[in-house]
Design an enzyme around this catalytic site. Sequence first.
Site, PDB file in Angstrom:
ATOM      1  N   THR A  70       0.847  -1.202   0.000  1.00 57.60           N
ATOM      2  CA  THR A  70       0.000   0.000   0.000  1.00 57.60           C
ATOM      3  C   THR A  70       0.878   1.245   0.000  1.00 57.60           C
ATOM      4  OG1 THR A  70      -1.759  -1.176   1.137  1.00 57.60           O
ATOM      5  CG2 THR A  70      -1.782   1.232   1.314  1.00 57.60           C
ATOM      6  N   ASN A 150      -4.690  -9.577  -8.211  1.00 60.88           N
ATOM      7  CA  ASN A 150      -4.821 -10.220  -6.901  1.00 60.88           C
ATOM      8  C   ASN A 150      -6.114 -11.017  -6.792  1.00 60.88           C
ATOM      9  OD1 ASN A 150      -5.831  -7.486  -7.100  1.00 60.88           O
ATOM     10  ND2 ASN A 150      -6.410  -7.602  -4.958  1.00 60.88           N
ATOM     11  N   GLN A 179       1.546  -9.181  -6.287  1.00 59.82           N
ATOM     12  CA  GLN A 179       1.101 -10.589  -6.376  1.00 59.82           C
ATOM     13  C   GLN A 179       1.998 -11.430  -7.277  1.00 59.82           C
ATOM     14  OE1 GLN A 179      -1.173 -12.189  -4.657  1.00 59.82           O
ATOM     15  NE2 GLN A 179      -2.111 -10.447  -3.633  1.00 59.82           N
ATOM     16  N   SER A 199       5.769  -6.311  -1.798  1.00 63.80           N
ATOM     17  CA  SER A 199       5.331  -6.399  -0.399  1.00 63.80           C
ATOM     18  C   SER A 199       5.785  -7.739   0.181  1.00 63.80           C
ATOM     19  CB  SER A 199       3.806  -6.294  -0.345  1.00 63.80           C
ATOM     20  OG  SER A 199       3.347  -6.563   0.951  1.00 63.80           O
ATOM     21  N   HIS A 201       5.054  -9.541   2.866  1.00 63.61           N
ATOM     22  CA  HIS A 201       4.189 -10.580   3.451  1.00 63.61           C
ATOM     23  C   HIS A 201       3.492 -11.431   2.398  1.00 63.61           C
ATOM     24  CE1 HIS A 201      -0.052  -8.940   3.212  1.00 63.61           C
ATOM     25  NE2 HIS A 201       0.598  -7.815   2.990  1.00 63.61           N
ATOM     26  N   THR A 237      12.634   5.809  10.700  1.00 64.78           N
ATOM     27  CA  THR A 237      13.654   4.819  11.089  1.00 64.78           C
ATOM     28  C   THR A 237      13.347   3.477  10.437  1.00 64.78           C
ATOM     29  OG1 THR A 237      13.938   5.938  13.182  1.00 64.78           O
ATOM     30  CG2 THR A 237      14.738   3.661  13.069  1.00 64.78           C
ATOM     31  N   CYS A 323      -8.631  -7.462   1.292  1.00 68.02           N
ATOM     32  CA  CYS A 323      -8.935  -6.086   1.709  1.00 68.02           C
ATOM     33  C   CYS A 323     -10.413  -5.777   1.539  1.00 68.02           C
ATOM     34  CB  CYS A 323      -8.163  -5.069   0.891  1.00 68.02           C
ATOM     35  SG  CYS A 323      -6.505  -5.551   0.582  1.00 68.02           S
TER      36      CYS A 323
HETATM   37  C1  LIG Z   1      -1.894  -6.352  -6.012  1.00 71.07           C
HETATM   38  C2  LIG Z   1      -1.740  -5.791  -4.640  1.00 71.07           C
HETATM   39  N1  LIG Z   1      -1.206  -4.571  -4.488  1.00 71.07           N
HETATM   40  C3  LIG Z   1      -1.033  -4.023  -3.274  1.00 71.07           C
HETATM   41  C4  LIG Z   1      -1.393  -4.685  -2.127  1.00 71.07           C
HETATM   42  C5  LIG Z   1      -1.196  -4.045  -0.796  1.00 71.07           C
HETATM   43  O1  LIG Z   1      -0.107  -4.643  -0.125  1.00 71.07           O
HETATM   44  P1  LIG Z   1       0.048  -4.547   1.469  1.00 71.07           P
HETATM   45  O2  LIG Z   1      -0.899  -5.531   2.049  1.00 71.07           O
HETATM   46  O3  LIG Z   1       1.481  -4.924   1.699  1.00 71.07           O
HETATM   47  O4  LIG Z   1      -0.242  -3.149   1.853  1.00 71.07           O
HETATM   48  C6  LIG Z   1      -1.969  -5.961  -2.242  1.00 71.07           C
HETATM   49  C7  LIG Z   1      -2.421  -6.694  -1.038  1.00 71.07           C
HETATM   50  O5  LIG Z   1      -3.296  -7.529  -1.095  1.00 71.07           O
HETATM   51  C8  LIG Z   1      -2.135  -6.523  -3.523  1.00 71.07           C
HETATM   52  O6  LIG Z   1      -2.670  -7.752  -3.686  1.00 71.07           O
END
Ligand SMILES: Cc1ncc(COP(=O)(O)O)c(C=O)c1O
Length: 380
Positions: A70, A150, A179, A199, A201, A237, A323
Amino acid sequence: MIYFDNSATTKPYEEVLDSFVKVNREYYGNPSSLHHYGGKAEQLMTSARQQIADGLSVKPSEIIFTSGGTEGNNLAIKGAALEYKGRGNHMITSEIEHSSVQNSMKQLEEKWGFQVTRLPVDSNGMVCPDDLEKAITDKTILVSLIHVSNEVGTIQPIKEIGKMLKKYPKIIFHVDHVQGAGKVVLPLHDSGIDLCTFSAHKFHGLKGTGFLYKRSGIRLEPIFTGGNQEQTWRSGTENTGGIVAMAKAFRMIEENRVKKGHSLLKVREFLYHELENNDHIIVHTPKKAAPHIINFSVPGLKGEVLVHALEENGFMISTTSACSSKEKTPSQTLKAMGVSDEMALGAVRISLSYENTRTEAVQFLEALKEVIPRLKSVVR
Ligand SMILES: Cc1ncc(COP(=O)(O)O)c(C=O)c1O
């Protein structure tokens, strides 16, 4: 429980957790501090940056550490739009972006007077490169596209689009690769990408960590201002433990892609084939797509009902994206692909990791065989 929700988030690798704990226990200095503890933390961060850059064949100075996808998308889109607004106020994206891209664009439209073209997609969720080129005006400064959807796993023709965009050197090309990382290879240089979001995670690193690739020479208006960390592009930081852990996860997912990519593909092909041939099911994901995502509906059943019933049978899956899974509105991505509201409200997504097996897939299909008629009889 069998975890089939890897697009929402992945289980951190054990080695990743160990790195995080070790760095936070032993090397907790602030990387900006002048003393020995700070120096050690800085050294660890430098080598993590180098490892990530090597993995992408880019320069370490082109990696900006962030808190995740994000933030990366916000920094890329708002940062580029505000920095280059003197060149023009028009941006191009698609109708199937993650909310962090969609809402960054919306904010720039509503508060800063930018104009946004949102490209439609076909029934496979694909943007047409010709449509994109036709949408370019002399005011266009940014194109932002998702690499792997996603929600449905469609892969956009990023390389082809990047090549076409080379004719328009004024335009910055941003790709949301959140993704795709570790699953679908995306050569950054060859694809003409200026900015690319990752990202941790989503590739077995930790939540709250990520990075943005920023090609040398591209400037951004920072979103976070403060102590000028990350070469001034992102103050705050740095999360040293999370960054070291992310570099480890990034290396490991690449190793797994090479070692286990073929078997993941086989599990996905098997699942896809079985789902496609089930009379109760409509598969929304195109046949040729990312190796880890399949989106489908069971007409007559709501997605959330199916998710809960499958959970009772030991399977973790999602409705659309994590989300928006608590929203009761139909998926924008599926609607853009021409799927009806009713069908889109019924959609669920399974998303695999390299750890999932064919045996788990067989168990999942058996669970579906039991769950679907039972739920249908209740609905009736
Ligand atoms: C395609 C895509 N972009 C951005 C994000 C956002 O990533 P984060 O969860 O690390 O904020 C996601 C999360 O599901 C995603 O699938």
